[in-house]
Write a protein that holds these residues in place. Structure first.
Motif, PDB file in Angstrom:
ATOM      1  N   GLU A 184       0.829  -1.206   0.000  1.00 58.82           N
ATOM      2  CA  GLU A 184       0.000   0.000   0.000  1.00 58.82           C
ATOM      3  C   GLU A 184       0.866   1.261   0.000  1.00 58.82           C
ATOM      4  O   GLU A 184       1.177   1.831   1.047  1.00 58.82           O
ATOM      5  CB  GLU A 184      -0.923  -0.010   1.234  1.00 58.82           C
ATOM      6  CG  GLU A 184      -1.866   1.179   1.317  1.00 58.82           C
ATOM      7  CD  GLU A 184      -2.621   1.425   0.030  1.00 58.82           C
ATOM      8  OE1 GLU A 184      -2.056   2.052  -0.892  1.00 58.82           O
ATOM      9  OE2 GLU A 184      -3.774   0.986  -0.056  1.00 58.82           O
ATOM     10  N   ARG A 186       0.099   4.200  -1.107  1.00 60.79           N
ATOM     11  CA  ARG A 186      -0.821   5.270  -1.474  1.00 60.79           C
ATOM     12  C   ARG A 186      -0.269   6.675  -1.247  1.00 60.79           C
ATOM     13  O   ARG A 186      -0.397   7.543  -2.103  1.00 60.79           O
ATOM     14  CB  ARG A 186      -2.127   5.100  -0.682  1.00 60.79           C
ATOM     15  CG  ARG A 186      -3.174   6.147  -0.995  1.00 60.79           C
ATOM     16  CD  ARG A 186      -4.486   5.824  -0.340  1.00 60.79           C
ATOM     17  NE  ARG A 186      -5.549   6.731  -0.754  1.00 60.79           N
ATOM     18  CZ  ARG A 186      -6.823   6.538  -0.436  1.00 60.79           C
ATOM     19  NH1 ARG A 186      -7.182   5.488   0.285  1.00 60.79           N
ATOM     20  NH2 ARG A 186      -7.735   7.394  -0.854  1.00 60.79           N
ATOM     21  N   GLU A 191      -2.399  11.460  -5.156  1.00 61.60           N
ATOM     22  CA  GLU A 191      -3.616  10.659  -5.086  1.00 61.60           C
ATOM     23  C   GLU A 191      -4.173  10.354  -6.474  1.00 61.60           C
ATOM     24  O   GLU A 191      -4.635   9.240  -6.750  1.00 61.60           O
ATOM     25  CB  GLU A 191      -4.663  11.399  -4.254  1.00 61.60           C
ATOM     26  CG  GLU A 191      -5.964  10.633  -4.032  1.00 61.60           C
ATOM     27  CD  GLU A 191      -5.842   9.505  -3.010  1.00 61.60           C
ATOM     28  OE1 GLU A 191      -6.840   8.788  -2.814  1.00 61.60           O
ATOM     29  OE2 GLU A 191      -4.761   9.349  -2.407  1.00 61.60           O
ATOM     30  N   TYR A 194      -2.158   7.577  -7.929  1.00 66.67           N
ATOM     31  CA  TYR A 194      -2.505   6.322  -7.253  1.00 66.67           C
ATOM     32  C   TYR A 194      -3.797   5.745  -7.837  1.00 66.67           C
ATOM     33  O   TYR A 194      -3.870   4.565  -8.174  1.00 66.67           O
ATOM     34  CB  TYR A 194      -2.658   6.591  -5.758  1.00 66.67           C
ATOM     35  CG  TYR A 194      -3.140   5.412  -4.951  1.00 66.67           C
ATOM     36  CD1 TYR A 194      -2.243   4.469  -4.472  1.00 66.67           C
ATOM     37  CD2 TYR A 194      -4.493   5.246  -4.666  1.00 66.67           C
ATOM     38  CE1 TYR A 194      -2.677   3.375  -3.721  1.00 66.67           C
ATOM     39  CE2 TYR A 194      -4.943   4.169  -3.930  1.00 66.67           C
ATOM     40  CZ  TYR A 194      -4.034   3.238  -3.460  1.00 66.67           C
ATOM     41  OH  TYR A 194      -4.477   2.160  -2.726  1.00 66.67           O
ATOM     42  N   ASN A 195      -4.793   6.589  -7.985  1.00 67.21           N
ATOM     43  CA  ASN A 195      -6.073   6.141  -8.538  1.00 67.21           C
ATOM     44  C   ASN A 195      -5.934   5.710  -9.993  1.00 67.21           C
ATOM     45  O   ASN A 195      -6.574   4.739 -10.432  1.00 67.21           O
ATOM     46  CB  ASN A 195      -7.114   7.252  -8.409  1.00 67.21           C
ATOM     47  CG  ASN A 195      -7.493   7.527  -6.977  1.00 67.21           C
ATOM     48  OD1 ASN A 195      -7.393   6.658  -6.109  1.00 67.21           O
ATOM     49  ND2 ASN A 195      -7.907   8.760  -6.685  1.00 67.21           N
ATOM     50  N   LYS A 198      -4.408   2.252 -10.122  1.00 68.38           N
ATOM     51  CA  LYS A 198      -5.420   1.262  -9.762  1.00 68.38           C
ATOM     52  C   LYS A 198      -6.417   1.029 -10.911  1.00 68.38           C
ATOM     53  O   LYS A 198      -6.759  -0.103 -11.246  1.00 68.38           O
ATOM     54  CB  LYS A 198      -6.183   1.734  -8.515  1.00 68.38           C
ATOM     55  CG  LYS A 198      -5.394   1.692  -7.223  1.00 68.38           C
ATOM     56  CD  LYS A 198      -5.257   0.268  -6.728  1.00 68.38           C
ATOM     57  CE  LYS A 198      -4.747   0.212  -5.316  1.00 68.38           C
ATOM     58  NZ  LYS A 198      -4.651  -1.166  -4.790  1.00 68.38           N
TER      59      LYS A 198
END
Length: 204
Positions: A184, A186, A191, A194-195, A198
């Motif tokens: 993790e 993150r 952010e 990171y998204n 994913k």
């Protein structure tokens, strides 16, 4: 006349340390712009895990709220085996011909140039200016003094040696490994990036 820093890396992915480094350099060296320059995945000296389009998009997401930061896909469009940093800087000096251009790099790359590992290293140092960031265990002054390429092409203003004052060395490799092994990471990268990772199942 503006002062512009060229910050080249694989950015695979871009991290919060990249952003913090660029911000620190811009502030201390009074740069008007920092250009994030991702290198091509066609390069033979680097093995990148991610397509150019993904790395470029993550940079765009990471810097969108900072007006001093921009990205450029110049190297992504080139035949990677034909171009060196020397040619890249010649390009940007033509584009920003009324401005001062600085290449931002870590002291580890200064060592490589000094050891003759970079193409056109002699001309690269002779014709350009550099902002060099400290790395643990590397004495930048000694690196310059011990290398004929570096010391003989330094006119006293060639190298701006910069110690960030805080060792933050979390790497893109670490983040890739964390994603790959179900870790993790993150808060080690923006952010939005990171998204994006994913969403597109990168680094699995």
């Amino acid at each position: 006349m503006a002062k512009i820093g060229i910050y080249g890396s694989s950015f695979d992915p871009i991290t919060n340390v990249h952003l913090w480094t660029a911000s620190t350099v811009a502030h201390r060296c009074h740069l008007d712009k920092v250009i994030f320059l991702p290198c091509s995945n066609k390069r033979r000296d680097k093995k990148m895990m991610t397509e150019d389009k993904h790395r470029l998009k993550m940079i765009q997401l990471a810097i969108k709220d900072n007006e001093k930061f921009i990205t450029d896909d110049f190297e992504l469009k080139q035949d990677a085996w034909k171009i060196t940093t020397y040619e890249t800087l010649k390009h940007f000096k033509k584009v920003y011909k009324n401005d001062d251009i600085y290449f931002i790099m870590g002291a580890d790359l200064l060592v490589d140039i000094g050891n003759g590992k970079w193409g056109n290293g002699d001309l690269l140092i002779r014709e350009n200016n550099f902002i060099v960031m400290a790395r643990d265990g590397i004495d930048m002054v000694k690196v310059i003094s011990r290398s004929p390429i570096l010391r003989n092409n330094d006119d006293g203003s060639t190298f701006h040696l910069l110690d960030k004052g805080l060792a933050m060395e979390i790497s893109s490799t670490y983040i890739r490994e964390e994603f790959a092994l179900g870790g993790e990471p993150r808060y080690l990268l923006p952010e939005a990036c990171y998204n994006y990772i994913k969403e597109h199942c990168l680094y699995k």
